[in-house]
Design a protein around this motif. Structure first.
Motif, mmCIF file in Angstrom:
data_model
loop_
_atom_site.group_PDB
_atom_site.id
_atom_site.type_symbol
_atom_site.label_atom_id
_atom_site.label_comp_id
_atom_site.label_asym_id
_atom_site.label_seq_id
_atom_site.Cartn_x
_atom_site.Cartn_y
_atom_site.Cartn_z
ATOM 1 N N LYS A 1 -7.711 -63.877 -5.347
ATOM 2 C CA LYS A 1 -7.201 -62.887 -4.690
ATOM 3 C C LYS A 1 -6.266 -63.721 -3.314
ATOM 4 C CE LYS A 1 -8.900 -59.366 -1.885
ATOM 5 N NZ LYS A 1 -10.264 -59.327 -1.683
ATOM 6 N N GLN A 2 -6.382 -64.990 -3.057
ATOM 7 C CA GLN A 2 -5.957 -65.680 -1.720
ATOM 8 C C GLN A 2 -4.370 -66.593 -2.364
ATOM 9 O OE1 GLN A 2 -8.424 -68.401 -0.129
ATOM 10 N NE2 GLN A 2 -9.721 -67.081 1.078
ATOM 11 N N SER B 1 -1.895 -63.531 -2.983
ATOM 12 C CA SER B 1 -1.126 -63.077 -1.200
ATOM 13 C C SER B 1 -0.336 -64.499 -1.062
ATOM 14 C CB SER B 1 -1.897 -62.570 -0.259
ATOM 15 O OG SER B 1 -3.399 -63.769 -0.348
#
Ligand SMILES: [Zn+2]
Length: 86
Positions: free
Chosen positions: A68-69, A72
């Protein structure tokens, strides 16, 4: 057949039992007939079962968070990697 360590919950007597890995029936203390619990010590299969479950859970969680990091953050290359079933 593997040997398991048991300890009586009533009197604390420790004993060993040899039985099938599939045998999950509750065991009794030979001294006082109280209920005995398995001692997770050297049963390799047992150890793997216990910690393995935890480790897998932890890994998949951190993996998802990391993914997820990275998404993003927009780092190149991560999008081409489609998540394959774990
Ligand atoms: Zn006992």
């Amino acid at each position: 057949m593997p040997t398991y360590d048991y300890r009586c919950r009533k009197c604390g007597h420790r004993f060993e039992l040899q039985h099938s890995i599939k045998d999950e029936t509750p065991k009794r203390c030979p001294k006082c007939r109280g209920r005995a619990g398995r001692v997770p010590a050297r049963g390799a299969g047992l150890l793997f079962k216990g910690s393995g479950f935890h480790a897998t859970d932890y890994r998949s969680k951190s993996y998802k968070e990391k993914a997820k990091q990275e998404k993003s953050g927009g780092s190149p290359g991560t999008e081409s990697k489609s998540p394959k079933g774990d």
